[in-house]
Design a protein around this motif. Structure first.
Motif, short mmCIF file in Angstrom:
data_model
loop_
_atom_site.label_atom_id
_atom_site.label_comp_id
_atom_site.label_asym_id
_atom_site.label_seq_id
_atom_site.Cartn_x
_atom_site.Cartn_y
_atom_site.Cartn_z
N GLU A 137 -15.40 8.48 -11.97
CA GLU A 137 -15.80 9.89 -11.94
C GLU A 137 -14.59 10.83 -11.87
OE1 GLU A 137 -18.58 10.01 -8.72
OE2 GLU A 137 -20.20 9.17 -9.95
N ARG A 138 -13.62 10.56 -12.71
CA ARG A 138 -12.46 11.43 -12.81
C ARG A 138 -12.22 11.76 -14.29
NH1 ARG A 138 -8.78 12.27 -8.34
NH2 ARG A 138 -10.22 12.22 -6.57
N PRO A 139 -11.49 12.84 -14.57
CA PRO A 139 -11.22 13.18 -15.97
C PRO A 139 -10.35 12.10 -16.63
CG PRO A 139 -10.68 15.02 -14.51
CD PRO A 139 -10.93 13.83 -13.64
N PRO A 140 -10.52 11.90 -17.94
CA PRO A 140 -9.80 10.81 -18.62
C PRO A 140 -8.28 10.88 -18.51
CG PRO A 140 -11.60 11.59 -19.99
CD PRO A 140 -11.52 12.53 -18.82
N VAL A 141 -7.67 12.04 -18.78
CA VAL A 141 -6.20 12.09 -18.75
C VAL A 141 -5.69 11.77 -17.34
CG1 VAL A 141 -4.14 13.52 -19.08
CG2 VAL A 141 -6.06 13.72 -20.68
N VAL A 162 -6.03 7.84 -16.79
CA VAL A 162 -5.02 7.00 -17.43
C VAL A 162 -3.67 7.18 -16.72
CG1 VAL A 162 -3.88 6.37 -19.57
CG2 VAL A 162 -6.22 7.25 -19.63
N SER A 163 -3.28 8.43 -16.50
CA SER A 163 -2.00 8.70 -15.84
C SER A 163 -1.94 8.03 -14.48
CB SER A 163 -1.78 10.20 -15.65
OG SER A 163 -1.55 10.81 -16.88
N ALA A 164 -2.97 8.20 -13.70
CA ALA A 164 -2.97 7.70 -12.33
C ALA A 164 -2.94 6.17 -12.33
CB ALA A 164 -4.20 8.22 -11.58
N LEU A 165 -3.72 5.54 -13.20
CA LEU A 165 -3.76 4.07 -13.19
C LEU A 165 -2.49 3.48 -13.79
CD1 LEU A 165 -7.52 3.26 -13.91
CD2 LEU A 165 -6.35 3.76 -11.76
N VAL A 193 -3.46 7.22 -6.08
CA VAL A 193 -4.91 7.10 -6.25
C VAL A 193 -5.54 7.00 -4.86
CG1 VAL A 193 -6.74 5.63 -7.17
CG2 VAL A 193 -4.63 5.99 -8.47
N PRO A 194 -6.54 7.83 -4.57
CA PRO A 194 -7.21 7.72 -3.26
C PRO A 194 -7.74 6.29 -3.04
CG PRO A 194 -7.93 9.70 -4.42
CD PRO A 194 -7.11 8.90 -5.39
N GLN A 195 -7.74 5.89 -1.79
CA GLN A 195 -8.12 4.52 -1.44
C GLN A 195 -9.49 4.14 -2.01
OE1 GLN A 195 -6.02 2.40 0.58
NE2 GLN A 195 -7.41 0.93 -0.38
N ALA A 196 -10.45 5.04 -1.90
CA ALA A 196 -11.81 4.72 -2.34
C ALA A 196 -11.85 4.42 -3.85
CB ALA A 196 -12.74 5.90 -2.02
N ILE A 197 -11.10 5.21 -4.60
CA ILE A 197 -11.06 4.97 -6.05
C ILE A 197 -10.30 3.69 -6.36
CG2 ILE A 197 -10.16 5.84 -8.24
CD1 ILE A 197 -10.79 8.64 -7.32
N ALA A 198 -9.22 3.45 -5.64
CA ALA A 198 -8.46 2.21 -5.87
C ALA A 198 -9.35 1.00 -5.62
CB ALA A 198 -7.23 2.19 -4.96
N ASP A 199 -10.23 1.10 -4.61
CA ASP A 199 -11.13 -0.02 -4.32
C ASP A 199 -12.10 -0.24 -5.48
OD1 ASP A 199 -9.86 -0.25 -1.91
OD2 ASP A 199 -11.47 0.65 -0.72
N ARG A 201 0.07 4.23 -3.49
CA ARG A 201 1.38 4.74 -3.09
C ARG A 201 1.78 6.00 -3.85
NH1 ARG A 201 3.37 -0.74 -2.46
NH2 ARG A 201 4.11 -0.66 -4.59
N GLN A 202 2.66 6.76 -3.21
CA GLN A 202 3.22 7.97 -3.81
C GLN A 202 4.11 7.58 -5.00
OE1 GLN A 202 2.73 11.01 -3.44
NE2 GLN A 202 4.57 12.22 -3.81
N PRO A 203 3.95 8.20 -6.15
CA PRO A 203 4.76 7.81 -7.31
C PRO A 203 6.09 8.54 -7.39
CG PRO A 203 3.19 9.47 -7.98
CD PRO A 203 2.93 9.20 -6.51
#
Lengths: 151, 151, 151, 151, 151, 151, 151, 151, 151, 151
Positions: A30-34, A37-40, A46-52, A70-72
């Protein structure tokens, strides 16, 4: 300890193995596509819940999920600005940058478009001569302001 | 012989002396604003008819109008990519370029967004936290195609 | 047409001829010293009213005042980052940049200190081993935020 | 033999695993936060006593502690100056460096602010428009002096 | 307004026309030779009294003397580091820099040799295989010190 | 096969483990300190006899001693010229290089100071304001000479 | 004051106007051709007597002759290393440099070929497949020697 | 699969272990010394027959011999152009390149010396002031010719 | 996960082991030679069916075939533009680029030759002076067009 | 003395004033178009007879014709490789260079395509999807050959 870039390569591989598009993955988290992709690929924490969710969806090890949170450092492992698809955007800024600056100044006054409070979207446009890539960059205007902390 | 960059400086000066905004000048010549600024600053050849209108509107010498019509070398006289307003766009491509590439590929297949058959627009967006700069880049998708001339 | 950098050289010369310090000039125009020097050397657009005061105070031609009011390209005419006084600041960022990034992240979350909504001050500190230069950089925290214009 | 940069990565990982902030770690070793982060990431030699405390607090191997005490080469393993958080500081020096130089010269005479006898601090400032990052750089003034050893 | 580099060229020309060596000029102004050449070529501000002596000795215009007294940007007008005579010094630092660093550290502890509180001298040494250039660099040791202003 | 740089790291580690200073090691092999450090870190070929002494003194493997005797490529494994201790020397050459060149020319005629037939020494100087690092560079003068082989 | 590069352009023009080849000019001043061209184009100081001959032969102004006698900065006004004729030599060094180094070391021991005590000659070689350019570089071998001045 | 550069390192090591000079190895394979060193270090493809001789002479594995026969990418694994022995040659081209170009042009007309149909030799010259390194570069003259394939 | 570049090295090795030329491999997969080499070395995504043929023909592992089908980043793992064979093409563009631009403009109007909708071929030409390499670059003309998506 | 680049600008201006295309000018001087544009813009020496025709045809001063006949330094006055029309060619070499090298090697053996004995042509190709730019580069194959002058 797995760095965020390596984690991104693993995620991309797992995504392709499962036949998931980036767009579908963006819907799942439930996040925007750009942003997705950037975050992954390692450009955002990435917030913990989404990373899970990503970990479970792609069957990843825990240390991959941990790397996501982690902070990039927002620089790539190699300079890919000469890749033809990416270079065209830099060329556009080289050709139209002075015009963008002049028009931002005329419309908003002295300042910049934020690259931090900013979103980017890609979608498909249509035209008789062939379909088009439409990239929208939408950033907060930040006027030059000589403020200081109070007290 | 006046080069296109010097012509652009003269035009910008004359425009400000007459109190004309770039947007107003774009209306007068009936062209989009980003194209107008870029072209008058030297990044595009300007058709003779439009060059004549600009010359008359701003009271320019004939050699300025002549410079406008010449074919440009599309590189600036100095590298202004470190100017803060322009740098933010390059930073955005550095941060989001890999994502743009991945999503263009997913949506359109292997190829690029044209920087030649392309238009750019700037407008003002609104948001409770403050107004926003919205830049739209709209370029034809070009698939990698191994074509050759016939015959 | 006089460019902002040349105007800055003329202003600096006139200032020295009249025996005016930068700090005194800042008091006269009622602006902070760092802003004053930067703006008069060409790094900021100067409001018309202030440009008029500077023109009268230093006995400048009108085209110098006009140059002050124009929008700047915020890059210098030459790269002076290797000058020893200026290089030390870049070296500090090279040595302590990763630490600044880690502590900003820890205190504020993912984001940056704005270089646009920002002020800089220099003052003299005292110490038994000798006086000290104290530079304060005070910029708004900008969290990475994926916002878009409404509607 | 573990190099100081790798040791820094191990320390940062161990710190996060134990839920220790950099600020808390700085309190434990009774050193300022910016110094603490820089030194533990490899930019300063760490006194043996402090290295021992860090080793015990984070459960590190002896060779990590040993790496901490070695003399550093003060260059990073990769150039991170383009990371947006760090770049803003370099941009500030690019925009305001000439002004800092002029004001240091005016206040102190010909010389520099030391980047060696120098401390850096980050704290939070408040402002109605949003909280602010306040970075204080406090370095000894060093006048250009043509001294030579005696005898 | 004459910049310091141009002033330096004029001074060097006048010096040669009068048959004055740099060493003789240094004696006249009672300053060390390396300082004298550097300062008159634009790398240091020259005190008014010395600038007056130089002006009178070489028959210079007042604006040349004025240029001498201004604060320098200590970067040359062109990069001459590839000139063979100058390159050899940079090569020496490239070859022996790590050794100098190790020995400074061993003798003095963590810190640097100041390039600000520093003098440089050139003299002739003798040796059966041919005369030698002897360059002595004599700079104050500056230990890394995390000091801050008081109060 | 161990390269000379890796051999240097091993030697430095073994040296520290045995509590040997570089100066003491130089005494043991009866060579000047700067030569000793440079050679053992990989910048010079070390004669077999000295390599044997170093091997025995530090308890090194034979392949380390063998690496010492090989002909070096005199470039470092990474560019450390931005390390603050080393950078100051490059800055000095940037500021005083033109003066050194002028004075060498005046004293010796057209030519250079050899960086090959050259020795470098570091010692401690004293001064009321604090101790000083004194670096002496002593190189043969080489006049530009248009010689050719005979016969 | 005419700089040595401009003087070189004037000399080359005058030489062509008089129909003099470089080789003929070298005969007239009784110097080798490569030295002659380099020196007259600004890369060497020219003795007064030779400068006078050149001045008279080519009908030059006195300030051109004076420029010839000055000490050069041996860097060109523009980087011409990419010119195809010159680039081929740099490519040769890139391809064969490591071999030259190995063979010099094998034949002479650790050291370099001097670029200062050195002469260069060009002549024509013959071969059934076409004539050949033969460049001979003849420089004194300089062994690495750790000498110091006496006394 | 062993790359040509690694193969070169192995060959050099084996050569030294057997006490073979490069010149002796060149005699064994009946090729010129500079070609031999370059080719065995990876800059040329080595004919199968010669690769077999080298393999047998040095007791190498078959994959080393195979690497020798492959087509090279003629760029080194690291840039060694700053090594003092190699740098002197680049400096010579920088100082004398314009003269070489002028004399080639005068003698042969517009064109270049081929770096492909070219041989390089190093030998020892004698001179009362010390032995000399003599490098001969002998390349076919290639005139600029606007030819095209027939038919 | 094998990256496309490593896959290319494996393919090239297997190809040579089987004695297959690139041209023969191109015939087998029924694609043009330049496309074939580029794609198998990692510069294009290879359709699954062709990747299967290559895998079977060369006896490759499945992960090599999988790497072939992935979207490439079109930048090489190292910069090989200085390799003599490749450099000549860049030199040609440096020498004739302005002419190509002028003639494309004259023939087609303002625009570019596409590097995306483009094919490249190499063949052998004949000439009395020796055979010739004939490279044909055949790209679609793209006029600068300020189009935007509809609706 | 007019340099060849300035001469090229004057010629281009005169050509446009007379309404002459480059192709027409090439016909008049009976030379191929790419050669003609390159040579008249300063990249080739122009034979006296052709220079006279150009001078007469375009009504140029004698010094322009004289500039045409001089030997060029084949580097442009500014780097225009980032101009979009020219950049596409460099991008093509970056993407297909390794393939061109492999196929030249396979067809001709170890060597290069000459950029000196070489011609370039541009013509229009047709295709149902739109006309095409066809650039043919036709250069002599030069095998690596270790030749030397005889005698």
């Amino acid at each position: 300890m797995i760095d965020k870039h390596t984690a991104g390569l693993v995620i991309d591989e797992a995504r392709q193995d499962r036949g998931l598009t980036w767009n579908r993955l963006a819907e799942i988290i439930e996040r925007p596509p750009v942003w997705t992709v950037s975050a992954l690929l390692g450009m955002h924490p990435v917030p913990q819940a989404i990373a899970d969710v990503v970990r479970d969806e792609l069957g990843l090890d825990e240390d991959i999920a941990k790397a996501l949170t982690r902070q990039p450092v927002r620089i790539g492992p190699t300079d890919i600005s000469a890749d033809p698809t990416i270079y065209r955007f830099h060329e556009l800024i080289a050709v139209y940058g002075a015009a963008l600056k002049a028009l931002i100044h005329e419309e908003f006054g002295d300042g910049i478009m934020s690259a931090i409070n900013c979103s980017v979207a890609v979608d498909r446009g249509t035209h008789p001569d062939g379909d088009r890539v439409r990239v929208t960059i939408d950033g907060k205007f930040l006027p030059y302001a000589w403020n200081a902390s109070e007290g």
